[in-house]
Design a protein around this motif. Structure first.
Motif, PDB file in Angstrom:
ATOM      1  N   PHE A  50      23.468 -42.847  53.223  1.00  0.00           N
ATOM      2  CA  PHE A  50      22.337 -42.831  54.144  1.00  0.00           C
ATOM      3  C   PHE A  50      21.033 -43.019  53.363  1.00  0.00           C
ATOM      4  N   THR A 231      27.532 -41.947  60.172  1.00  0.00           N
ATOM      5  CA  THR A 231      26.363 -42.779  59.873  1.00  0.00           C
ATOM      6  C   THR A 231      25.555 -43.026  61.141  1.00  0.00           C
ATOM      7  N   GLN A 232      26.241 -43.334  62.231  1.00  0.00           N
ATOM      8  CA  GLN A 232      25.553 -43.540  63.507  1.00  0.00           C
ATOM      9  C   GLN A 232      24.843 -42.267  63.958  1.00  0.00           C
ATOM     10  N   ASP A 235      21.731 -41.919  61.852  1.00  0.00           N
ATOM     11  CA  ASP A 235      20.745 -42.927  62.272  1.00  0.00           C
ATOM     12  C   ASP A 235      20.046 -42.506  63.563  1.00  0.00           C
ATOM     13  N   TRP A 238      17.649 -39.708  62.851  1.00  0.00           N
ATOM     14  CA  TRP A 238      16.490 -40.173  62.088  1.00  0.00           C
ATOM     15  C   TRP A 238      15.508 -40.931  62.986  1.00  0.00           C
ATOM     16  N   ARG A 239      16.029 -41.795  63.841  1.00  0.00           N
ATOM     17  CA  ARG A 239      15.144 -42.555  64.740  1.00  0.00           C
ATOM     18  C   ARG A 239      14.410 -41.622  65.706  1.00  0.00           C
TER      19      ARG A 239
END
Length: 258
Positions: A50, A231-232, A235, A238-239
């Motif tokens: 990441f 990972t998704q 993500d 984080w977004r």
């Protein structure tokens, strides 16, 4: 230019000045859960790749799959699970063979012929003591030691003194916690309330199985998912925590003229 619902704004790749906002991943797991060790390895693989990993805080939380298991020395896992699930030994051994094969794909070497069922409450207390003594690095080392001892080495983690010895191997002494201090803490009620708080929060969130991963109390994933799913999850968190800035568009001059 991209038109947004709020107006003709152009999303930027990163905010203009504010530092990135950290995200927190809470993970409920149990030392006696074979899928939790697998999930831990897969999540670690996702986190290692990441790009914002230095801004991710991981907090391991307590969960007990079998809180009714008697304290004290353990007994063969196959017998304990057969009794709890109402299955015959052959069925349980088939289940163990499946999870052993899956674990091997993640570099783990389970040995259910030696694995002993034990009450994990004090092991969770030890993890909270690790957080007090040495923070996240010591928690990580202690959790790895617990999982490895239980699933790969057949250690009796319910036996008297077993957790104290494991704490020594995990590195407690380097943080000022010698064997006597760890033994005294485990002999008392230290960190028991922290474990109970984790268990209560899991109930409040509706957690019925582990591992269970929650990012900033907004996104959750259950189970030992493939690394790509983790990972998704990272993500998405984080977004949410670091949305791109937006700049209104209009008439401008650029390298090719006005």
């Amino acid at each position: 230019m991209t038109t947004s619902p709020a107006g003709p704004f152009t999303p930027l790749a990163a905010p203009l000045s504010a530092p990135p906002r950290r995200i927190r991943v809470d993970v409920w797991s149990d030392v006696a859960c074979p899928w939790c060790f697998i999930g831990k390895r897969r999540f670690a693989a996702a986190l290692a790749r990441f790009p914002h990993r230095e801004h991710v805080e991981v907090v391991w939380r307590s969960y007990q799959l079998s809180p009714e298991t008697p304290a004290g020395s353990g007994r063969p896992e196959v017998d304990a699970l057969a009794e709890m699930k109402g299955l015959d030994r052959g069925q349980v051994q088939q289940m163990f063979a499946h999870v052993t094969a899956v674990a091997a794909t993640d570099g783990l070497r389970y040995d259910f012929d030696r694995t002993l069922a034990f009450n994990t409450f004090d092991a969770h207390r030890l993890l909270h003591l690790a957080a007090q003594a040495g923070g996240a690095p010591l928690v990580e080392a202690t959790m790895e030691a617990l999982f490895t001892a239980h699933f790969e080495q057949g250690a009796d983690l319910g036996a008297e003194g077993a957790l104290v010895a494991l704490a020594g191997r995990a590195g407690f002494a380097a943080h000022g916690w010698d064997a006597d201090r760890v033994a005294a803490a485990l002999a008392g009620d230290d960190a028991a309330d922290a474990v109970r708080a984790d268990l209560a929060e899991a109930r409040a969130l509706g957690v019925t199985g582990v591992p269970f991963f929650v990012v900033d109390r907004r996104y959750a994933v259950s189970g030992a998912q493939p690394a790509e799913v983790f990972t998704q999850l990272l993500d998405a968190g984080w977004r949410e925590a670091n949305p791109p800035a937006a700049v209104a568009g209009g008439d401008v001059c650029g390298p090719d003229g006005c």
